[in-house]
Design an enzyme around this catalytic site. Structure first.
Site, PDB file in Angstrom:
ATOM      1  N   THR A 100       1.101  -1.262   0.213  1.00 56.03           N
ATOM      2  CA  THR A 100       0.023  -0.015   0.094  1.00 56.03           C
ATOM      3  C   THR A 100       0.728   1.178   0.027  1.00 56.03           C
ATOM      4  O   THR A 100       0.405   2.379  -0.443  1.00 56.03           O
ATOM      5  CB  THR A 100      -0.935  -0.022   1.192  1.00 56.03           C
ATOM      6  OG1 THR A 100      -0.287   0.225   2.461  1.00 56.03           O
ATOM      7  CG2 THR A 100      -1.743  -1.162   1.191  1.00 56.03           C
ATOM      8  N   LYS A 173      -2.651   7.508  -0.130  1.00 57.87           N
ATOM      9  CA  LYS A 173      -2.495   6.727   1.167  1.00 57.87           C
ATOM     10  C   LYS A 173      -2.588   8.035   2.192  1.00 57.87           C
ATOM     11  O   LYS A 173      -1.491   8.670   2.041  1.00 57.87           O
ATOM     12  CB  LYS A 173      -1.472   5.644   1.471  1.00 57.87           C
ATOM     13  CG  LYS A 173      -1.329   5.215   2.586  1.00 57.87           C
ATOM     14  CD  LYS A 173      -0.336   4.180   2.677  1.00 57.87           C
ATOM     15  CE  LYS A 173      -0.391   3.114   3.977  1.00 57.87           C
ATOM     16  NZ  LYS A 173       0.530   2.221   3.868  1.00 57.87           N
ATOM     17  N   GLU A 291       1.926  34.924 -11.131  1.00 58.72           N
ATOM     18  CA  GLU A 291       3.316  34.937 -11.357  1.00 58.72           C
ATOM     19  C   GLU A 291       3.959  33.783 -11.975  1.00 58.72           C
ATOM     20  O   GLU A 291       5.004  33.684 -12.107  1.00 58.72           O
ATOM     21  CB  GLU A 291       4.046  35.274  -9.867  1.00 58.72           C
ATOM     22  CG  GLU A 291       3.532  34.858  -8.873  1.00 58.72           C
ATOM     23  CD  GLU A 291       2.384  34.988  -8.124  1.00 58.72           C
ATOM     24  OE1 GLU A 291       1.628  35.764  -8.504  1.00 58.72           O
ATOM     25  OE2 GLU A 291       2.352  35.003  -6.684  1.00 58.72           O
TER      26      GLU A 291
HETATM   27  C1  SIN Z   1       4.237  -2.276   1.337  1.00 60.20           C
HETATM   28  O1  SIN Z   1       4.106  -0.927   0.984  1.00 60.20           O
HETATM   29  O2  SIN Z   1       4.906  -3.114   0.868  1.00 60.20           O
HETATM   30  C2  SIN Z   1       4.165  -2.498   2.996  1.00 60.20           C
HETATM   31  C3  SIN Z   1       2.989  -1.671   3.172  1.00 60.20           C
HETATM   32  C4  SIN Z   1       1.765  -2.325   3.072  1.00 60.20           C
HETATM   33  O3  SIN Z   1       1.634  -2.830   2.063  1.00 60.20           O
HETATM   34  O4  SIN Z   1       0.806  -2.020   3.644  1.00 60.20           O
END
Ligand code: SIN
Length: 333
Positions: A100, A173, A291
């Site tokens: 994630t 996330k 700007e």
């Molecule tokens: C990852 O990104 O491999 C670790 C964290 C996750 O999968 O929640």
């Protein structure tokens, strides 16, 4: 290649596994420390088989890593496998299991480089497979539901987490822990899903669109400059090497930065280096300011810095670095 087959008329789904917490394991069901990317796709699909999901899965292990180690080389393998599945008349949809931490970046990269003719759905978990309350199987059953739905095609690459469906361009996330760790901006989510129900908020919007960019493994060097109080212009100078082709600023508020830092970036922009102003905040638009014309800066609009970086890399790799043209791509949905 692993095959799991329930019924004659069930949809055929290709599962491309890359690791992450969804394939993570610990020595106990209650300890916080665990290792992502421990369970192979064969073992994972054997567990999915017990859920009675109405789909025929064929699995392929692309990698088995924590997604902090996701790299252009693995993206290339993933892109090749996803493209082959899209071209395969026997494949109805593609599911990619992923950590994630960087799922939003992989999803956005694929969104820019794959056609929208078939559902492509990324899915992960916040708790490892050995944990009490593992969310991976439910998320996967939800992803299968989405990938089997003809209405999922034409929405670009999707991500399923926590009973919600997000578009790759929107998802971010936003929490370190908990099964409700993702938000969408500017669209919160594009659908709600459970293993037995799927509701879309609106019709598909990119039906049959070709890939926006050819996939490239040799993406140019585009660092992100994270702005904070007390920053001095030498931070910008130290970030730039001979290989640097563009910079994304993770700015304060609406993409702001100290004047001295801005002047250092104006000098780089004057030499033709694209500079994109994004925000370090969780959500909100960064619009063009008067700007920006004078400074030759681009406004990231709804893209966060990590996605702005991928889009800028694609544009530069495609020979697009004119400020007006780059801005048009950031304005695009
Ligand atoms: C990852 O990104 O491999 C670790 C964290 C996750 O999968 O929640």
């Amino acid at each position: 290649m692993w095959l799991f087959a329930p019924g004659m008329n069930s949809p055929n789904l290709t599962v491309l596994a890359t690791g992450g917490t969804i394939a993570g394991a610990a020595d106990s069901a209650t300890r916080h420390d665990y290792r992502p990317g421990q369970i192979g796709i064969g073992e994972f699909l054997a567990r999915v088989d017990e859920l009675g999901v109405d789909a025929v899965f064929s699995g392929q292990q692309i990698a088995n890593i924590g997604s902090e180690d996701m790299s252009p080389a693995i993206w290339a393998d993933l892109h090749e496998a996803a493209s082959a599945a899209i071209a395969d008349p026997d494949c109805d949809g593609i599911i990619i299991t992923h950590g994630t931490d960087t799922v939003e970046e992989t999803a956005f990269l694929l969104d820019l480089t794959l056609p929208t003719s078939k559902p492509v759905v990324l899915v992960g978990a916040m708790r490892p497979a050995t944990a009490v309350g593992y969310d991976g199987l439910r998320n996967f059953a939800n992803a299968a539901r989405v990938a089997s739905d003809a209405q999922a095609a034409g929405r670009g690459v999707l991500v399923v987490m926590g009973d919600r469906v997000f578009a790759a361009r929107d998802i971010r996330k936003s929490r370190t822990r908990g099964t409700d760790a993702f938000q969408g901006f500017p669209r919160g989510s594009v659908g709600l899903v459970t293993p037995s129900a799927l509701d879309w908020f609106g019709a598909p919007w990119r039906v049959g669109e070709d890939a926006r960019f050819p996939f490239r493994v040799d993406l140019p060097d585009v660092p992100i400059l994270f702005v904070h109080a007390g920053m001095t212009p030498d931070y910008a100078d130290r970030l730039v090497s001979d290989n640097t082709r563009g910079i994304v600023v993770a700015g304060l508020g609406e993409g702001n930065m100290p004047d001295s830092v801005r002047m250092a970036l104006v000098a780089l922009a004057a030499n033709g280096m694209p500079i994109v102003r994004a925000s370090r905040l969780e959500e909100g638009l960064v619009d063009r300011e008067p700007e920006d014309d004078e400074n030759r800066f681009v406004a990231a609009r709804a893209l966060n810095p990590q996605k702005a970086r991928i889009l800028l890399q694609m544009l530069i790799a495609s020979g697009i670095s004119d400020v007006g043209e780059v801005q048009e791509y950031f304005d695009k949905r």
